[in-house]
Design an enzyme around this catalytic site. Structure first.
Site, short mmCIF file in Angstrom:
data_model
loop_
_atom_site.label_atom_id
_atom_site.label_comp_id
_atom_site.label_asym_id
_atom_site.label_seq_id
_atom_site.Cartn_x
_atom_site.Cartn_y
_atom_site.Cartn_z
N HIS A 112 6.34 -19.24 2.27
CA HIS A 112 5.03 -18.66 2.58
C HIS A 112 3.96 -19.31 1.72
CE1 HIS A 112 1.96 -15.37 2.90
NE2 HIS A 112 2.28 -15.56 4.16
N HIS A 132 -2.85 -19.33 8.26
CA HIS A 132 -3.62 -18.09 8.37
C HIS A 132 -4.95 -18.37 9.04
CE1 HIS A 132 -0.73 -17.24 5.12
NE2 HIS A 132 -0.68 -16.05 5.71
N HIS A 141 4.53 -16.31 11.41
CA HIS A 141 5.15 -15.21 10.66
C HIS A 141 6.35 -14.63 11.41
CE1 HIS A 141 1.39 -15.62 8.41
NE2 HIS A 141 2.03 -15.09 7.40
N HIS A 262 -3.95 -6.15 8.20
CA HIS A 262 -3.07 -7.10 7.51
C HIS A 262 -3.60 -7.50 6.13
CE1 HIS A 262 -2.01 -11.27 6.39
NE2 HIS A 262 -0.80 -10.74 6.45
N HIS A 266 -2.43 -6.14 2.22
CA HIS A 266 -1.93 -7.05 1.20
C HIS A 266 -2.58 -6.69 -0.13
CE1 HIS A 266 0.76 -10.28 2.48
NE2 HIS A 266 0.21 -10.21 3.67
N PHE A 283 -1.51 -14.81 -1.25
CA PHE A 283 -0.53 -15.31 -0.28
C PHE A 283 0.58 -16.14 -0.94
CE2 PHE A 283 -3.76 -14.96 3.39
CZ PHE A 283 -3.33 -13.68 3.65
N HIS A 296 5.05 -7.35 7.52
CA HIS A 296 4.95 -8.28 8.64
C HIS A 296 5.78 -7.84 9.84
CE1 HIS A 296 2.09 -11.37 7.80
NE2 HIS A 296 2.30 -11.06 6.54
CU1 C2O Z 1 1.08 -15.07 5.59
CU2 C2O Z 1 0.73 -11.37 5.32
O1 C2O Z 1 0.56 -13.23 5.24
#
Ligand code: C2O
Length: 538
Positions: A112, A132, A141, A262, A266, A283, A296
């Site tokens: 990631h 992203h 993802h 999303h 995070h 990230f 995710h």
């Molecule tokens: Cu690649 Cu939740 O991020």
């Protein structure tokens, strides 16, 4: 039925040119290029595999046997203790694997990191590849989870093992699920004050709003409605902008769900004690926290839910052959490097997994106007008059929706009048999915920092505009640092579907609307915006 391209029409001499163009626009990494990258301002990271993946032989992806067991992904707050024990066991084993084993948790987290910080270049150009803020987001993802899940299953010898999903769009799932709070699913780098029983803030802006659970849930539901229903009526609005390979293919325009919940979640999950709110808040580090995969899981599930909702109106599938042919590399449960294309992951039944059906309570959470539309219209009319009287003043900041060559800094609330190119749209245009879209264009985040601002339409009193619980809320822009690879820092566009909102505000036939941008984090001082316009997307 799937592809709308008719290759037969291309004459032979054009065919080569076309094939070349196609190959160039397809997104894929150049596996020889992995390098150190910037995780966030002031921090370099090296997330590359110990041995370059370009030196490994790879195979092309093969679908699992259609008769193999269907892996049923269940809501994390609904699973039983046996499942939790099994999952914890699998994660402990995964954590104990050495770093040179691509199945280890750290290697997967670093995957990631590689694809978010641009540690690989694109195959046919020098442009760093990142996944992203565009239509690469959902399918990439999905691939991560697919391999992660199968590796976990194989580590415990269970070929029906399925990941859980953190069902944060449902009131019962709006806390960190218990399973993540003890045992191998713990990550100590989480915000302490957000551990259970704290209700999640899907609209998090780094501030604790101190709302009671009921009020917070109500706001969460309204936000879900805007992001899944009224704001997501076209494929681009939901999936993100059509990013292609090469310099000309670049775009930066995340879809609704990517922006929030999303991004917001995070940040809500990572701890404020770390400069980048690691682990979840950056990230490069997010994948180290086991909750990343549950987070995710829900994002992936919402992609399926959205498709189903769209299916009633029109075909929401992406048929662009360059998107379908874009490919990436992952290690499978046998440590074998696999090349896999987006077209391989569009059908989850073929991937042999499914999501447990849960309620979608936000479908009924359509927000209401904060002020009755008739009254609001009177107030806005007065504002219009003032506006016209001021038209002569050359430097009045509120007169144009194009902010000129310098743009405008979002250090304070911006309120502008925006003209709609089409005033009276025919019923046919409205019914046949011609969506009215507000574009906040040329958003530049100078320091790649945590930024959030909200967008309102026809708000009569911005001080009352607390959030998504009001219909005037059109959407939000949320920036998480990607890593400051200078070439990667580009301007973004924020596209917000507003047809339904305008109807609810009884403003769909107006010549213009008032738009207010409200900065929600301190770092909005570093944001410059080029302007706002209205477009129509089919
Ligand atoms: Cu690649 Cu939740 O991020």
């Amino acid at each position: 039925m799937i592809l709308g391209i008719s290759v037969g029409e291309i004459s032979p001499q054009h065919h080569d040119v076309d094939a070349k163009k196609h190959a160039k626009n397809v997104i894929s990494p150049n596996l020889t290029t992995c390098h150190e990258s910037v995780a966030r301002p002031g921090l370099s990271v090296y997330c590359c595999p110990p041995k370059p993946e370009s030196e490994e032989p790879f195979i092309d992806f093969q679908f699992p046997d259609p008769s193999s067991p269907l892996r049923l992904r269940r809501a994390a707050h609904l699973v039983d203790n046996d499942y939790i024990a099994k999952y914890r066991n699998a994660v402990s084993i995964m954590k104990s694997l050495p770093y040179d084993d691509p199945r280890s948790l750290l290697r997967q987290a670093n995957l990631h990191c590689i694809y978010c910080t641009g540690a690989y270049k694109q195959k046919n150009s020098d442009i760093p590849l990142h996944v992203h803020r565009s239509w690469l987001f959902f399918p990439w993802h999905r691939m991560v989870l697919y391999f992660h899940e199968r590796i976990l299953g194989s580590l415990i010898g269970d070929d029906s093992f399925a990941l859980p999903f953190w069902n944060w769009d449902n009131p019962d799932g709006m806390v960190i699920p218990e399973m993540y709070v003890t045992g191998s699913l713990v990550d100590t780098d989480r915000e302490n004050s957000h551990l259970p029983p704290q209700v999640v803030d899907l609209n998090y802006n780094l501030q604790e709003k101190g709302l009671g659970p009921e009020e917070q849930i109500k706001i969460n539901m309204a936000l879900m409605y805007t992001q899944m229903v009224s704001g997501a009526k076209t494929t681009e609005l939901f999936m993100g902008c059509p990013y292609k390979g090469g310099e000309g293919g670049f775009c930066e325009g995340p879809g609704t769900i990517e922006l929030a919940p999303h991004n917001t979640l995070h940040d809500w999950t990572g701890t404020g004690l770390n400069p980048g709110r690691e682990d979840m808040g950056s990230f490069y580090s997010a994948g180290r926290d086991p909750i990343f995969y549950g987070h995710h899981g829900n994002v992936d599930r919402l992609w399926e839910v959205w498709r189903r909702l769209q299916g009633e109106y029109y075909n929401s599938e992406i048929t662009d052959p360059e998107w379908l042919d874009s490919y990436f590399f992952f290690h499978d449960e046998k440590r074998q490097l696999v090349r896999i294309k987006f077209q391989d992951v569009v059908n989850i039944t073929r991937l042999r997994y499914a999501y447990e059906e849960v309620e979608l309570p936000w479908l009924n959470a359509r927000p209401r106007p904060s002020v009755p539309p008739k009254i609001a219209r009177e107030i806005l009319k007065m504002r219009d008059l003032d506006h016209e009287n001021n038209q002569e003043l050359p430097s009045s900041p509120f007169l144009s929706a194009d902010f000129g060559p310098q743009g405008r800094t979002l250090d304070t609330t911006i309120r502008v009048k925006v003209h709609k190119p089409k005033k009276h749209r025919s019923k046919k245009q409205r019914d046949f999915k011609e969506e009215e879209v507000m574009v906040v264009y040329g958003i530049e985040v100078k320091e790649d920092s945590y930024v959030k601002f909200d967008v309102y339409v026809n708000a009569v009193d911005e001080t009352l505009m607390v959030g998504p619980e009001f219909r005037e809320f059109a959407g939000t822009f949320v920036n998480i640092p990607l890593g400051v690879w200078p070439v990667m820092r580009r301007k973004s566009n924020l596209k917000l579907g507003i047809s339904e909102l305008l109807q609810d505000l009884e403003a769909d036939e107006d010549e213009s609307i008032w738009v207010t941008l409200i900065p929600r984090t301190e770092d909005c001082m570093n944001v410059i915006i080029d302007g706002i316009r209205i477009e129509y997307i089919e």
